[in-house]
Design an enzyme around this catalytic site. Structure first.
Site, PDB file in Angstrom:
ATOM      1  N   SER A  38     -86.480  21.456   4.063  1.00  0.00           N
ATOM      2  CA  SER A  38     -85.683  22.199   3.091  1.00  0.00           C
ATOM      3  C   SER A  38     -85.061  23.415   3.776  1.00  0.00           C
ATOM      4  O   SER A  38     -84.245  23.268   4.674  1.00  0.00           O
ATOM      5  CB  SER A  38     -86.550  22.571   1.888  1.00  0.00           C
ATOM      6  N   LYS A  84     -86.203  15.889  -4.995  1.00  0.00           N
ATOM      7  CA  LYS A  84     -86.506  17.316  -4.922  1.00  0.00           C
ATOM      8  C   LYS A  84     -87.546  17.649  -5.972  1.00  0.00           C
ATOM      9  O   LYS A  84     -87.244  18.114  -7.077  1.00  0.00           O
ATOM     10  CB  LYS A  84     -85.239  18.142  -5.139  1.00  0.00           C
TER      11      LYS A  84
END
Length: 588
Positions: free
Chosen positions: A387, A194
């Site tokens: 996402s 991430k």
């Protein structure tokens, strides 16, 4: 007297401005009225001209034009071209006997690979009619050539160029800038991949981010090369070598390596088009654009009781009801409206988003789960559905993505900026606080975070991640541990995601619509209705006139550096916990 003269001059100026503005306004209204009364007709022996050079490919534009209407762009710059609109025109061109072929200009089109692939597939379908596609440009970008390669004949200006050397993705890091101005970013995240926060805390890619970027870039490049090799009749291994070593370095090389049919000037291309149409040397070439041809296309099954709602969700995911993004309030309302409408038998959510707010994503996720209880819900992933884009997709009965769609990135982060050094040391500004509780000034940016605050934030981030994982597990029918193995914020292509159970079917929007039709046993008896409803071009023009002027002025002043302004401007959307892409991925 001088003061009075100045006042009088201002009054006269305002009067003249008002008169001119009124004349311009009524002139535009008159032109709108005239254009609305003009019926489009397709001339015999016509060519569909798709001029996409310099246009930005988006999901959809208003029906009256590919971007800004009949008057073009009054400020210069790039106009949008809607994928839905272009495909509609191409489909009509395939069956309309008056259309003999397509003249394509794609050189510097600005689009992602998944959108180009979907448009390319529409052109391949058009070729089944036996009609020709001819393309010409002075220069082709990598994406422009990928689209153009489907043509029967590809022409390049003798001094032109083709960018054919593989893909790259560059990330801009602004850690050094923050250090210079005295801003200290503080990051909270879950997932080693991430890396959306990396530009703020690093000066180069992490190894994890480099690994995932290389992995999906290779996959996308290999797909593009295979498609071009097939269209151009070039051996795959040979084309890989040409691409890897950038052997096309001047215009002549493009012909030598069979990427182009020949070198030619535009007037020679016009002569070739006249020859194909059987026209004389001085005859005008009858052409029609995508807007006009799309307007004469008959809607399919307009009386059908089987309606499929296609909801276009494009942009960042944010709270509220803002325009130009996927705002939770607006899109939850659209999904709810489609769910409650008895005439809507199935829903297709077209997602093109890098993600955004977890709260906004959760709001849309909830409406998706509610809709799924009463009718089929299909997701069609466009260029990127990652996402938060994946978060809102997870509840669907079936997820469809292109092989080169960017998806996954199942991870979460929070970002906070400490401006203590900036305001204290750089600006000489100090603050003082009186509070009633220990955490009354929670996350005050004018001071360092306390350990208690850090613990609270990190706990919220970790809980948010577990929620995200559970949403995916529930929607995909997977065990939580299985999801975690492919999560951690890692990005995948559509092909890679399908191999890992995150995607069901490879294909475009049409594939998703066909799946929806099959689920309601509609056969060919169905009608597609698009949401949200679009404004006419003049409504859009007047509502955003000021913004367009500001953007064009900034672009003119900053040139290629304008994207840095956009990047900093978008920080205002990083409020709350984020489920967002590792970075703004630009493949070129």
């Amino acid at each position: 007297m001088k003061f009075l003269g100045n006042v009088l001059a201002v009054i006269v100026g305002l009067f003249i401005f008002t008169i001119l503005s009124t004349l311009v306004f009524f002139g535009i209204i008159g032109m709108i009225a005239a254009s609305s009364d003009t019926e489009v007709t397709v001339k015999e022996n016509s060519i569909l001209h798709l001029d996409l050079n310099g246009r930005i490919l988006t999901e959809r534009t208003s029906e009256d034009d590919l971007g800004l209407g009949a008057f073009g762009n009054p400020f210069g710059g790039d106009m949008n071209a809607g994928l839905v609109n272009l495909k509609k025109a191409i489909t009509e061109a395939k069956t309309n006997d008056k259309i003999k072929g397509i003249y394509l200009n794609t050189g510097l089109i600005m689009a992602g690979q998944a959108g180009l692939l979907e448009l390319r597939e529409a052109l391949i379908d058009f070729k089944e009619s036996g009609k020709f596609i001819l393309t010409y440009d002075e220069a082709y970008s990598e994406g422009g050539y990928f689209l153009a390669s489907v043509a029967d004949e590809i022409y390049l200006n003798p001094l032109g160029a083709i960018d054919f050397n593989g893909f790259s993705s560059e990330t801009v890091f602004i850690k050094g800038f923050f250090e210079k101005v005295g801003i200290k970013p503080e990051v909270f995240r879950v997932g080693e991949f991430k890396s959306a926060v990396e530009p703020f805390i690093l000066d180069k890619m992490s190894e994890e981010n480099r690994l995932q970027t290389q992995f999906f870039l290779d996959d996308i490049n290999n797909l593009a090369i295979a498609q071009i090799a097939d269209s151009r009749g070039i051996a795959l291994d040979s084309l890989k070598k040409i691409n890897n070593l950038m052997l096309v370095r001047k215009a002549e090389d493009a012909v030598t390596y069979k990427l182009a049919t020949a070198l030619a000037y535009e007037d020679e291309i016009h002569a070739k088009l006249r020859e194909k149409l059987g026209l004389g040397e001085d005859d005008d070439i009858p052409t029609i654009n995508a807007t006009d041809l799309g307007s004469v296309a008959k809607s399919k099954n307009v009386t059908s009781k089987n309606r499929i709602a296609v909801i276009i969700a494009e942009g960042q995911i944010v709270g509220g009801s803002a325009e130009g993004v996927i705002s939770s309030e607006k899109f939850a309302k659209e999904i709810r409206k489609a769910r409650k409408d008895e005439n809507i038998k199935a829903i297709v959510l077209r997602v093109n988003s890098p993600g955004g707010s977890i709260v906004a994503s959760e709001v849309i996720w909830r409406e998706m789960t509610q809709a799924k209880k009463v009718k089929p819900v299909i997701v069609s992933m466009g260029e990127v559905a990652a996402s938060g884009g994946y978060y809102i997709s997870a509840p669907a009965d079936t997820i469809v993505a292109q092989p080169n769609t960017i998806t996954g990135s199942i991870g979460i982060f929070g970002l906070w900026f400490n401006v203590k050094e900036l305001i204290n040391d750089k600006l000489g500004v100090t603050t003082d606080v009186v509070s009633t509780g220990e955490l009354s000034d929670f996350m005050n940016p004018s001071r360092d975070l306390t350990e208690v605050e850090r613990t609270i934030i990190q706990t919220n981030i970790e809980e948010g991640y577990e929620t995200f994982i559970s949403r995916v597990a529930e929607g995909r029918g997977m065990h939580v541990d299985s999801v975690k193995k492919i999560a951690s914020g890692r990005v995948w292509t559509g092909t890679q995601a399908k191999e890992r159970g995150l995607v069901d079917v490879l294909g475009g929007l049409d594939t998703a619509i066909e799946i929806a039709a099959a689920k309601i046993d509609a056969g060919e008896d169905y009608r597609v209705v698009y949401y949200p409803a679009q404004k006419q071009w003049f409504e859009e023009f007047f509502s955003s006139f000021g913004d367009k002027v500001k953007v064009q002025v900034l672009k003119a002043q900053l040139g290629e550096n304008y994207y840095l302004v956009e990047k900093i401007k978008n920080l205002q959307n990083y409020q709350g916990i984020q489920v967002r892409m590792p970075q703004d991925i630009v493949i070129k």
